[in-house]
Design a protein around this motif. Structure first.
Motif, PDB file in Angstrom:
ATOM      1  N   THR A  90       0.941  -1.435   0.029  1.00  0.00           N
ATOM      2  CA  THR A  90      -0.023  -0.110   0.123  1.00  0.00           C
ATOM      3  C   THR A  90       0.921   1.269   0.074  1.00  0.00           C
ATOM      4  N   VAL A  91       1.924   1.257   0.914  1.00  0.00           N
ATOM      5  CA  VAL A  91       2.773   2.431   0.907  1.00  0.00           C
ATOM      6  C   VAL A  91       3.419   2.729  -0.176  1.00  0.00           C
ATOM      7  N   GLY A  92       3.792   1.771  -0.956  1.00  0.00           N
ATOM      8  CA  GLY A  92       4.452   1.595  -2.442  1.00  0.00           C
ATOM      9  C   GLY A  92       3.334   2.407  -3.363  1.00  0.00           C
ATOM     10  N   GLN A  93       2.088   2.321  -3.360  1.00  0.00           N
ATOM     11  CA  GLN A  93       1.115   2.927  -4.223  1.00  0.00           C
ATOM     12  C   GLN A  93       1.322   4.491  -3.736  1.00  0.00           C
ATOM     13  N   PHE A  94       1.152   4.628  -2.483  1.00  0.00           N
ATOM     14  CA  PHE A  94       1.284   6.209  -1.922  1.00  0.00           C
ATOM     15  C   PHE A  94       2.405   6.870  -2.783  1.00  0.00           C
ATOM     16  N   ASP A  95       3.728   6.299  -2.442  1.00  0.00           N
ATOM     17  CA  ASP A  95       5.069   6.600  -3.092  1.00  0.00           C
ATOM     18  C   ASP A  95       4.805   7.013  -4.323  1.00  0.00           C
ATOM     19  N   TYR A  96       4.188   6.077  -5.248  1.00  0.00           N
ATOM     20  CA  TYR A  96       3.940   6.259  -6.696  1.00  0.00           C
ATOM     21  C   TYR A  96       2.960   7.686  -6.990  1.00  0.00           C
ATOM     22  N   LEU A  97       2.041   7.417  -6.371  1.00  0.00           N
ATOM     23  CA  LEU A  97       1.070   8.606  -6.455  1.00  0.00           C
ATOM     24  C   LEU A  97       1.817   9.975  -6.207  1.00  0.00           C
ATOM     25  N   GLU A  98       2.409   9.926  -5.087  1.00  0.00           N
ATOM     26  CA  GLU A  98       3.158  11.066  -4.649  1.00  0.00           C
ATOM     27  C   GLU A  98       4.214  11.577  -5.804  1.00  0.00           C
ATOM     28  N   ALA A  99       4.999  10.519  -6.295  1.00  0.00           N
ATOM     29  CA  ALA A  99       6.013  10.824  -7.066  1.00  0.00           C
ATOM     30  C   ALA A  99       5.284  11.453  -8.500  1.00  0.00           C
ATOM     31  N   ILE A 100       4.200  11.051  -8.947  1.00  0.00           N
ATOM     32  CA  ILE A 100       3.646  11.701  -9.986  1.00  0.00           C
ATOM     33  C   ILE A 100       2.814  12.727  -9.745  1.00  0.00           C
ATOM     34  N   GLY A 101       2.650  13.282  -8.625  1.00  0.00           N
ATOM     35  CA  GLY A 101       2.055  14.547  -8.363  1.00  0.00           C
ATOM     36  C   GLY A 101       0.571  14.371  -8.241  1.00  0.00           C
ATOM     37  N   GLU A 102       0.194  13.163  -7.888  1.00  0.00           N
ATOM     38  CA  GLU A 102      -1.267  12.970  -7.763  1.00  0.00           C
ATOM     39  C   GLU A 102      -1.881  13.365  -6.428  1.00  0.00           C
ATOM     40  N   ILE A 103      -1.060  13.039  -5.259  1.00  0.00           N
ATOM     41  CA  ILE A 103      -1.698  13.214  -4.056  1.00  0.00           C
ATOM     42  C   ILE A 103      -0.363  13.916  -3.208  1.00  0.00           C
ATOM     43  N   ARG A 104      -0.861  14.656  -2.331  1.00  0.00           N
ATOM     44  CA  ARG A 104       0.054  15.424  -1.175  1.00  0.00           C
ATOM     45  C   ARG A 104      -0.455  14.890   0.179  1.00  0.00           C
ATOM     46  N   LEU A 105       0.468  15.202   1.100  1.00  0.00           N
ATOM     47  CA  LEU A 105       0.636  14.827   2.203  1.00  0.00           C
ATOM     48  C   LEU A 105       0.474  15.737   3.534  1.00  0.00           C
ATOM     49  N   ASP A 106      -0.209  15.583   4.544  1.00  0.00           N
ATOM     50  CA  ASP A 106      -0.745  16.430   5.573  1.00  0.00           C
ATOM     51  C   ASP A 106       0.233  15.804   6.815  1.00  0.00           C
ATOM     52  N   GLU A 107       1.336  16.240   7.113  1.00  0.00           N
ATOM     53  CA  GLU A 107       2.134  15.520   8.335  1.00  0.00           C
ATOM     54  C   GLU A 107       2.124  16.150   9.552  1.00  0.00           C
ATOM     55  N   THR A 108       0.690  17.036   9.954  1.00  0.00           N
ATOM     56  CA  THR A 108       0.548  17.800  11.112  1.00  0.00           C
ATOM     57  C   THR A 108       0.241  16.823  12.180  1.00  0.00           C
ATOM     58  N   ASN A 109      -0.799  15.652  11.877  1.00  0.00           N
ATOM     59  CA  ASN A 109      -0.984  14.589  12.860  1.00  0.00           C
ATOM     60  C   ASN A 109       0.216  13.673  13.007  1.00  0.00           C
ATOM     61  N   PRO A 110      -0.035  12.938  14.216  1.00  0.00           N
ATOM     62  CA  PRO A 110       0.888  11.868  14.359  1.00  0.00           C
ATOM     63  C   PRO A 110       0.770  10.937  13.150  1.00  0.00           C
ATOM     64  N   TYR A 111      -0.444  10.725  12.777  1.00  0.00           N
ATOM     65  CA  TYR A 111      -0.764   9.860  11.611  1.00  0.00           C
ATOM     66  C   TYR A 111      -0.915  10.504  10.422  1.00  0.00           C
ATOM     67  N   TRP A 112      -0.440  10.315   9.346  1.00  0.00           N
ATOM     68  CA  TRP A 112      -0.212  10.997   8.198  1.00  0.00           C
ATOM     69  C   TRP A 112      -1.495  11.050   7.219  1.00  0.00           C
ATOM     70  N   LEU A 113      -2.094  11.727   6.872  1.00  0.00           N
ATOM     71  CA  LEU A 113      -3.088  12.113   5.973  1.00  0.00           C
ATOM     72  C   LEU A 113      -2.655  12.208   4.551  1.00  0.00           C
ATOM     73  N   TYR A 114      -3.312  11.455   3.539  1.00  0.00           N
ATOM     74  CA  TYR A 114      -2.946  11.849   2.315  1.00  0.00           C
ATOM     75  C   TYR A 114      -4.138  12.461   1.555  1.00  0.00           C
ATOM     76  N   TYR A 115      -4.099  13.358   0.783  1.00  0.00           N
ATOM     77  CA  TYR A 115      -5.034  14.096  -0.069  1.00  0.00           C
ATOM     78  C   TYR A 115      -4.771  13.991  -1.588  1.00  0.00           C
ATOM     79  N   ALA A 116      -6.080  13.902  -2.271  1.00  0.00           N
ATOM     80  CA  ALA A 116      -5.787  14.030  -3.790  1.00  0.00           C
ATOM     81  C   ALA A 116      -5.455  15.373  -3.913  1.00  0.00           C
ATOM     82  N   GLN A 117      -4.626  15.537  -5.063  1.00  0.00           N
ATOM     83  CA  GLN A 117      -4.262  17.059  -5.676  1.00  0.00           C
ATOM     84  C   GLN A 117      -5.294  17.682  -6.182  1.00  0.00           C
TER      85      GLN A 117
END
Ligand SMILES: [Zn+2]
Length: 317
Positions: free
Chosen positions: A290-317
């Motif tokens: 699963t984290v591999g798919q997140f890394d992939y989507l982040e690398a192609i600019g489709e998602i972004r990350l909110d690191e402000t919580n202890p658990y990280w939330l991913y948003y679609a761009q």
């Protein structure tokens, strides 16, 4: 002189099934990968060597494609005088180095929290490490790196192919268009790009899926008529299978993107949706996937990350 290479089929206690070790009759009689540390594996190895007219004591060196227990556990059955060769990243795993495993625990505690996994991390890490019971306590005698020839195996060159494991290598014989592929490309299942803690000169979490895709592309650009794979059948249509694997991965990434478009999610929430029936039993594998798919989507600019919580939330761009 063409290379003589024999496949030895070794049983394992793991879901992946039997391991393929390979015996190459080079200037040195070389075993590539060994098997898990079980009596059954040792017996199977010896029986098959005997059928070929050899015994374990004839093996002059052992090279490992990567550190996973199903490939290296049996090293413990060989005397210390038999050299063990592999990429340097394998060494801490083969030795079960205590400092490294301390870092391993800390790494997974930290990342499991970021992924939003609600279970006690101590239990998870214990489970994650349980296959190590079938591993060895050995050191590498010699390290090998990209482009190097293996001593005693004329014509075979090292290709670094990280992703499934950080220290994964393949051995390539250009003249004969042969590849001993470890777990890079398997005919019957897609290989897992596993999460691993960083090693000496890595500073961040390695993005295993992105590395893995690069490694697949790397071998698909070479002339290879046969991949001797670490599990299952040989692979002959390398380009076709690589293309298929990459396409399936991309499709899975877009399935994940559709989920995140509905609402921002953690890695764990997506993992539960992708693998509802197996995520609890196989959390290590499914979280890595699963984290591999997140890394992939982040690398192609489709998602972004909110690191402000202890658990990280991913948003679609
Ligand atoms: Zn493996």
């Amino acid at each position: 002189m063409s290379t003589t290479i024999h496949k030895l089929i070794i049983p394992t206690p793991f879901p992946v099934g039997d391991l393929n070790a390979y015996l190459i009759e080079g200037e040195k009689l070389t075993l590539i990968d060994a098997g898990p540390k079980t009596e059954e594996a040792w017996k199977a190895l010896n029986e098959q060597l005997m059928k070929l007219g050899f015994q374990a004591g004839d093996i002059e060196q052992i090279a490992v494609t990567h550190h996973h227990p199903d490939h290296v556990g049996l090293l413990d059955y060989f005397p210390d005088s038999v050299p063990v060769i592999g990429h340097r990243y394998n060494d801490v795993w083969l030795q079960q180095d205590s400092v490294f495993f301390q870092q391993y625990n800390e790494f997974f505690f930290r990342w499991f929290e970021r992924f939003g996994i609600p279970y006690p991390p101590q239990l998870l890490v214990k489970k994650l490490k349980s296959p190590m019971d079938y591993s060895c306590h050995r050191s590498l005698t010699k390290t090998i790196a990209e482009g190097e020839q293996v001593d005693g195996l004329e014509g075979w060159r090292v290709l670094e192919t990280p992703g499934h494991a950080q220290g994964h290598i393949c051995l390539y014989h250009e003249g004969e268009e042969l590849l001993v592929g470890g777990d890079l490309l398997l005919a019957h299942v897609s290989s897992n790009p596993l999460l691993e803690p960083p090693q000496e000169n890595q500073t961040e979490r390695p993005k295993s899926l992105l590395q893995y895709n690069q490694s697949l592309k790397k071998i698909s650009e070479l002339c290879i008529s046969c991949v001797y794979a670490g599990h299952g059948e040989d692979v002959t249509d390398v380009r076709g299978l690589v293309e298929h694997r990459l396409k399936r991965q991309e499709e899975r990434a877009y399935t994940v993107l559709e989920m995140i478009k509905e609402k921002p999610m953690t890695v764990f929430e997506v993992c539960q949706r992708l693998f509802p029936s197996v995520y609890e039993k196989q959390l290590g594998l499914t979280i890595s996937e699963t984290v591999g798919q997140f890394d992939y989507l982040e690398a192609i600019g489709e998602i972004r990350l909110d690191e402000t919580n202890p658990y990280w939330l991913y948003y679609a761009q």
